[in-house]
Design a protein around this motif. Structure first.
Motif, PDB file in Angstrom:
ATOM      1  N   VAL A 143       3.607 -13.420  10.160  1.00  8.84           N
ATOM      2  CA  VAL A 143       4.593 -13.409   9.056  1.00  8.84           C
ATOM      3  C   VAL A 143       4.073 -12.623   8.150  1.00  8.84           C
ATOM      4  CG1 VAL A 143       5.802 -14.714   7.317  1.00  8.84           C
ATOM      5  CG2 VAL A 143       5.532 -15.734   9.386  1.00  8.84           C
ATOM      6  N   ALA A 144       4.813 -11.450   7.598  1.00 12.72           N
ATOM      7  CA  ALA A 144       4.432 -10.544   6.644  1.00 12.72           C
ATOM      8  C   ALA A 144       5.020 -10.553   5.297  1.00 12.72           C
ATOM      9  CB  ALA A 144       4.342  -9.106   7.510  1.00 12.72           C
ATOM     10  N   ILE A 181       2.698  -3.237   8.393  1.00  7.84           N
ATOM     11  CA  ILE A 181       2.346  -4.457   8.873  1.00  7.84           C
ATOM     12  C   ILE A 181       3.717  -4.949   9.406  1.00  7.84           C
ATOM     13  CG2 ILE A 181       3.193  -5.563   6.427  1.00  7.84           C
ATOM     14  CD1 ILE A 181       0.355  -6.841   8.926  1.00  7.84           C
ATOM     15  N   PHE A 182       4.952  -4.372   8.802  1.00  7.51           N
ATOM     16  CA  PHE A 182       6.258  -4.952   9.417  1.00  7.51           C
ATOM     17  C   PHE A 182       6.423  -4.367  10.785  1.00  7.51           C
ATOM     18  CE2 PHE A 182       7.414  -5.119   4.591  1.00  7.51           C
ATOM     19  CZ  PHE A 182       7.470  -6.360   4.706  1.00  7.51           C
ATOM     20  N   CYS A 192      -0.457 -11.451   3.343  1.00  9.49           N
ATOM     21  CA  CYS A 192       0.083 -11.204   2.061  1.00  9.49           C
ATOM     22  C   CYS A 192      -0.403 -10.133   1.270  1.00  9.49           C
ATOM     23  CB  CYS A 192      -0.016 -12.586   1.338  1.00  9.49           C
ATOM     24  SG  CYS A 192       0.626 -14.129   2.049  1.00  9.49           S
ATOM     25  N   GLU A 235       9.076  -1.987   2.008  1.00 11.18           N
ATOM     26  CA  GLU A 235       9.557  -1.940   3.349  1.00 11.18           C
ATOM     27  C   GLU A 235       9.200  -1.064   4.140  1.00 11.18           C
ATOM     28  OE1 GLU A 235      13.893  -1.481   2.215  1.00 11.18           O
ATOM     29  OE2 GLU A 235      14.193  -1.396   4.553  1.00 11.18           O
ATOM     30  N   GLY A 276       9.312 -10.618   8.772  1.00 10.43           N
ATOM     31  CA  GLY A 276       9.079  -9.698   7.735  1.00 10.43           C
ATOM     32  C   GLY A 276       9.768 -10.123   6.377  1.00 10.43           C
ATOM     33  N   GLY A 281      -1.176  -3.559   6.607  1.00 10.79           N
ATOM     34  CA  GLY A 281      -1.219  -3.289   8.104  1.00 10.79           C
ATOM     35  C   GLY A 281      -2.043  -2.034   8.600  1.00 10.79           C
ATOM     36  N   VAL A 335      10.402  -9.015   2.579  1.00  7.54           N
ATOM     37  CA  VAL A 335      10.212  -7.743   1.750  1.00  7.54           C
ATOM     38  C   VAL A 335      10.344  -8.469   0.436  1.00  7.54           C
ATOM     39  CG1 VAL A 335      10.832  -5.154   0.915  1.00  7.54           C
ATOM     40  CG2 VAL A 335      10.767  -6.115   3.142  1.00  7.54           C
ATOM     41  N   ASN A 365       5.411  -8.364   1.872  1.00  3.66           N
ATOM     42  CA  ASN A 365       4.977  -7.070   1.278  1.00  3.66           C
ATOM     43  C   ASN A 365       6.033  -6.256   0.561  1.00  3.66           C
ATOM     44  OD1 ASN A 365       4.059  -4.355   1.023  1.00  3.66           O
ATOM     45  ND2 ASN A 365       2.333  -4.684   2.142  1.00  3.66           N
ATOM     46  N   CYS A 406       4.845  -7.345  12.551  1.00  2.00           N
ATOM     47  CA  CYS A 406       4.926  -8.836  12.499  1.00  2.00           C
ATOM     48  C   CYS A 406       6.409  -9.418  13.371  1.00  2.00           C
ATOM     49  CB  CYS A 406       5.172  -9.007  11.054  1.00  2.00           C
ATOM     50  SG  CYS A 406       6.473  -8.429  10.382  1.00  2.00           S
TER      51      CYS A 406
END
Ligand code: FAD
Length: 327
Positions: free
Chosen positions: A291-292, A301-302, A272, A297, A308, A276, A310, A294, A305
């Motif tokens: 699971v990210a 980290i996306f 959270c 976009e 994701g 990343g 957004v 953030n 993961c």
């Protein structure tokens, strides 16, 4: 001639620590490549009963040193016992967890038996040609990965980061259990333990957790972690953090994931407000499901993961927690 891959197992209150199973998993692979056996060494007081857990986890043999002096971890008696077992068995390789105990014990043992030690390894493999152990670890602040060899001395010794290696999923064979007696003297106990204070739930070991909810700079403050704790409680997990959150003083260093923190491999990792960065990813990218959450976009980290989201974590996390409470 030096032979077999030894794992110095760790137990606390008679429970084998996860890192020991991970080390046995790796030791199994190395021993197979060498055509040798895996031997686990278990030290403690009244621990014989749990030796079977190691024997069922992939060790061909478990050597048990059971003595009242080993009831609590104290450097000197543990170093004496480990050194005695190694001298009597002449192993090819000895692996310790890079835990607080392993980091204390391994260098003392390596000095006593006059061999080298590669600390904090993240990769171990047998060179197919030389049959030497390639011990790889981050060096120069994590900017390079260095592979270190111990060509002339035996055993080849390494401490290995918890959470990096994988325990065997199953094992058909059950190893043997053997006792090893070390003659301790009162002088071996060079410290007096006045009181043992158990750590509270807050100082949990994140490398043992199956579910982690981690927070980063995106939380904005120490208070921001309260919502992550709620989510972690609903999921039955623990809270972890990025270095930015730790450096900001929002949460204890013990909960930091990453290159200069801990390496974790939980079943579920919820990131959270964490961008990343590569140094963070190094400590969590092997998690089973990531699971990210953030708001950007384009956050890296996306890229790592499995799921994701957004958006603003301050809106998403409480909603997620409420929804999960109803499940
Ligand atoms: P940031 O990179 O600042 O990211 C914050 C994220 O939060 C951003 O992506 C932003 O979009 C998002 N965000 C902001 N507000 C919200 C909101 N309301 N809702 C949703 N998302 C929001 N880092 C580690 O974590 N562990 C290590 O062990 C580590 N070791 C390092 C070792 C070295 C040698 C070096 C040089 C660096 C190391 N770092 C480590 C630091 C690393 O490079 C990053 O700086 C750090 O991971 C960034 O932490 P962060 O993702 O929390 O913060």
């Amino acid at each position: 001639m030096s032979k077999n891959v030894f794992v110095i197992a760790e137990q606390r209150d008679g429970k084998i620590m996860k890192v020991s199973y991970e080390l046995i998993g790796k030791a199994r692979e190395l021993a197979n490549d060498l055509g040798q056996d895996v031997v686990a060494v278990l030290m403690g007081s009244g621990v014989e009963a749990v030796a079977g857990d190691l024997a069922k986890a992939g060790a061909d043999k478990v050597i048990v040193v059971d003595d009242p002096i080993l009831a609590e971890y104290v450097t000197e008696p543990y170093a004496k016992a480990t050194t005695a077992v190694i001298k009597a068995n002449d192993p090819e390789i000895v692996l310790f967890g890079a835990s607080s105990i392993g980091r204390d014990l391994a260098p003392r043992v390596s000095a006593r038996i006059h061999t080298g030690l590669t600390a904090d390894c993240t990769k171990l493999e047998i060179d197919p040609e030389t049959k030497l152990l390639n011990m790889t670890r981050p060096a120069f602040g994590g900017n390079i990965m260095a592979t270190i060899l111990c060509a002339d001395h035996r055993p080849q010794m390494a401490t290995v980061r918890p959470g990096v290696m994988q325990a065997l999923e199953s094992c058909d064979k059950v190893g043997t259990v053997e006792k090893f007696v070390v003659e301790f003297t009162p002088a071996d106990m060079n410290v007096e333990i006045c009181e043992v204070v158990k750590t509270d739930k807050k100082s949990v070991d994140i490398t043992e957790a199956k579910i982690l909810v981690a927070g980063g700079r995106g939380l904005g403050s120490a208070e921001g972690f309260a919502q992550l704790k709620d989510l972690a409680n609903v999921l039955g997990g623990e809270v972890a953090a990025s270095r930015a959150a730790v450096d900001s003083g929002w949460i204890e260093k013990d909960l930091q994931v990453g290159q200069t923190g801990k390496t974790v491999r939980p079943d579920l990792y919820v990131a959270c407000g964490i961008s990343g960065a590569i140094q963070h990813a190094a400590g969590m990218e092997e998690s089973e499901f990531i699971v990210a959450i953030n708001k950007e976009e384009s956050a890296p980290i996306f890229g790592i993961c499995d799921l994701g989201i957004v958006g603003d974590l301050n809106k998403i996390v409480p909603k997620l927690t409420e929804a999960l409470k109803k499940v």
